[in-house]
Design a protein around this motif. Structure first.
Motif, PDB file in Angstrom:
ATOM      1  N   LEU A   1       1.469  32.940 -13.177  1.00  9.99           N
ATOM      2  CA  LEU A   1       1.433  32.906 -11.709  1.00  9.99           C
ATOM      3  C   LEU A   1       2.768  33.378 -11.120  1.00  9.99           C
ATOM      4  O   LEU A   1       2.798  33.957 -10.034  1.00  9.99           O
ATOM      5  N   ARG A   2       3.866  33.139 -11.838  1.00 12.19           N
ATOM      6  CA  ARG A   2       5.139  33.698 -11.376  1.00 12.19           C
ATOM      7  C   ARG A   2       5.062  35.230 -11.358  1.00 12.19           C
ATOM      8  O   ARG A   2       5.484  35.876 -10.394  1.00 12.19           O
TER       9      ARG A   2
ATOM     10  N   PRO B   1       4.985  16.316 -22.888  1.00 10.10           N
ATOM     11  CA  PRO B   1       5.736  15.851 -24.057  1.00 10.10           C
ATOM     12  C   PRO B   1       4.831  15.393 -25.197  1.00 10.10           C
ATOM     13  O   PRO B   1       4.932  14.264 -25.650  1.00 10.10           O
TER      14      PRO B   1
ATOM     15  N   TRP C   1      10.032  22.997 -20.999  1.00 11.51           N
ATOM     16  CA  TRP C   1       8.803  22.673 -20.282  1.00 11.51           C
ATOM     17  C   TRP C   1       8.186  21.389 -20.834  1.00 11.51           C
ATOM     18  O   TRP C   1       7.790  20.499 -20.065  1.00 11.51           O
TER      19      TRP C   1
ATOM     20  N   MET D   1      -8.220  33.711 -16.497  1.00 14.85           N
ATOM     21  CA  MET D   1      -8.594  32.797 -15.421  1.00 14.85           C
ATOM     22  C   MET D   1      -8.866  33.570 -14.150  1.00 14.85           C
ATOM     23  O   MET D   1      -8.450  34.721 -13.996  1.00 14.85           O
TER      24      MET D   1
ATOM     25  N   GLY E   1       0.234  29.327 -17.906  1.00 19.71           N
ATOM     26  CA  GLY E   1      -0.303  29.589 -16.575  1.00 19.71           C
ATOM     27  C   GLY E   1       0.788  29.736 -15.524  1.00 19.71           C
ATOM     28  O   GLY E   1       0.728  30.624 -14.666  1.00 19.71           O
ATOM     29  N   ALA E   2       1.793  28.865 -15.583  1.00 22.68           N
ATOM     30  CA  ALA E   2       2.879  28.931 -14.594  1.00 22.68           C
ATOM     31  C   ALA E   2       3.635  30.250 -14.704  1.00 22.68           C
ATOM     32  O   ALA E   2       3.986  30.865 -13.685  1.00 22.68           O
ATOM     33  N   LEU E   3       3.880  30.696 -15.934  1.00 26.31           N
ATOM     34  CA  LEU E   3       4.581  31.970 -16.136  1.00 26.31           C
ATOM     35  C   LEU E   3       3.731  33.131 -15.616  1.00 26.31           C
ATOM     36  O   LEU E   3       4.244  34.098 -15.046  1.00 26.31           O
TER      37      LEU E   3
ATOM     38  N   PHE F   1       7.029  18.295 -18.666  1.00 23.85           N
ATOM     39  CA  PHE F   1       5.641  18.250 -18.211  1.00 23.85           C
ATOM     40  C   PHE F   1       4.599  17.956 -19.289  1.00 23.85           C
ATOM     41  O   PHE F   1       3.467  17.611 -18.968  1.00 23.85           O
TER      42      PHE F   1
ATOM     43  N   PHE G   1      -9.040  27.488  -8.993  1.00 24.27           N
ATOM     44  CA  PHE G   1      -9.258  28.348 -10.138  1.00 24.27           C
ATOM     45  C   PHE G   1     -10.615  28.045 -10.725  1.00 24.27           C
ATOM     46  O   PHE G   1     -11.083  26.918 -10.654  1.00 24.27           O
TER      47      PHE G   1
ATOM     48  N   TRP H   1      -0.366  24.927 -19.712  1.00 25.28           N
ATOM     49  CA  TRP H   1      -0.034  24.963 -18.280  1.00 25.28           C
ATOM     50  C   TRP H   1       1.220  25.775 -18.034  1.00 25.28           C
ATOM     51  O   TRP H   1       1.391  26.396 -16.983  1.00 25.28           O
TER      52      TRP H   1
ATOM     53  N   LEU I   1     -10.667  28.864 -16.410  1.00 28.77           N
ATOM     54  CA  LEU I   1      -9.449  29.110 -17.187  1.00 28.77           C
ATOM     55  C   LEU I   1      -9.751  28.840 -18.659  1.00 28.77           C
ATOM     56  O   LEU I   1     -10.289  27.795 -19.013  1.00 28.77           O
ATOM     57  N   LYS I   2      -9.407  29.813 -19.501  1.00 33.28           N
ATOM     58  CA  LYS I   2      -9.587  29.634 -20.947  1.00 33.28           C
ATOM     59  C   LYS I   2      -8.276  29.961 -21.662  1.00 33.28           C
ATOM     60  O   LYS I   2      -7.705  31.032 -21.464  1.00 33.28           O
ATOM     61  N   TRP I   3      -7.833  29.008 -22.498  1.00 32.20           N
ATOM     62  CA  TRP I   3      -6.724  29.299 -23.399  1.00 32.20           C
ATOM     63  C   TRP I   3      -7.353  29.806 -24.691  1.00 32.20           C
ATOM     64  O   TRP I   3      -7.897  29.021 -25.488  1.00 32.20           O
TER      65      TRP I   3
END
Lengths: 157, 157
Positions: free
Chosen positions: A71-72, A41, A35, A143, A67-69, A39, A90, A64, A93-95
């Motif tokens: 949403l999957r 680096p 990742w 989120m 988040g993508a995992l 997206f 959204f 991110w 959103l809090k990490w």
């Protein structure tokens, strides 16, 4: 039966408070590197030495990616079974803590609100609160997603 | 010179109102399909016929993909040149219109606020407002990212 032919639930079939367990996924070093190369680096997602010296204290996923995992999981366990017509946005959103390499994250979604669209009565807006925890039960991410859902009544179905 | 050795700007070097052009990216059909298969396998991101019949009116990227592409641009053009220590979260993400296949999206970031951490004076919280437009100048996505940035003063640098 695939997503295009499965019976689907519409806006009227949903209720505030419905909670869905969305399953879990283990986030490996390789997933984090793959990742990050594409997206995000930044040194602390690409290099274990830089990661140890960073505030994260070790190799962790890009937020991110977490988040993508999530949403999957939401798609597989929930959105694909309802007449979801796309996300609107959204909020909040809090990490809350890093998702470290080899952590297993689990997600839960709860329908927080349902509102028929004023301009388009053939659809409604569903807000889903998502909570992601790690294998220790600690919150990793929260989120709220606002998503369009098609209504049945106006479709003659 | 790579990201680990380049001179970096610290919290004190940033100013509210600084605006950074983050470049652009063209979102191809193949990119949309590849993302959807891995992260958002809903019919209207995977199948052009289903996409045409959906509210999107055609093949469009997953909103989370649009965000990932934007954050890649933010990293390359901005975060990688400052002492970024990781994201805290974001607020008010809005997908304003779909990013259709072959659209070229461009992003701009503006520092909306800077606040020294009360608990950790060696770092601060920067909020960046992001605006993503398509090739027609129409807004596709907006969001505000809260990001930790290391401070120089407390590091003796």
């Amino acid at each position: 039966m695939n997503a295009l032919t499965a019976p689907r639930r519409y806006f009227e079939d949903l209720a505030v408070g419905e909670t869905v367990a969305l399953g879990s996924v283990t986030v490996t070093r390789e997933m984090i590197f793959e990742w990050a190369r594409e997206f995000d680096p930044l040194p602390f997602h690409l290099d274990e030495e830089a990661a140890r010296k960073s505030l994260l204290g070790g190799l962790a996923s890009s937020g991110w990616q977490t988040g993508a995992l999530t949403l999957r999981m939401l798609g597989d366990r929930f959105l694909n079974g309802i007449a979801s017509a796309g996300g609107l946005g959204f909020s909040d959103l809090k990490w809350k803590r890093p998702c470290m390499a080899n952590d297993t994250i689990s997600a839960t979604g709860t329908i927080a609100s349902l509102r028929r669209s004023a301009h388009h009565p053939d659809r409604g807006i569903m807000v889903v609160d998502l909570v992601v925890i790690n294998q220790k039960g600690e919150e990793v991410m929260t989120m709220s997603l606002a998503n369009l859902v098609e209504a049945r009544a106006e479709r003659g179905a």
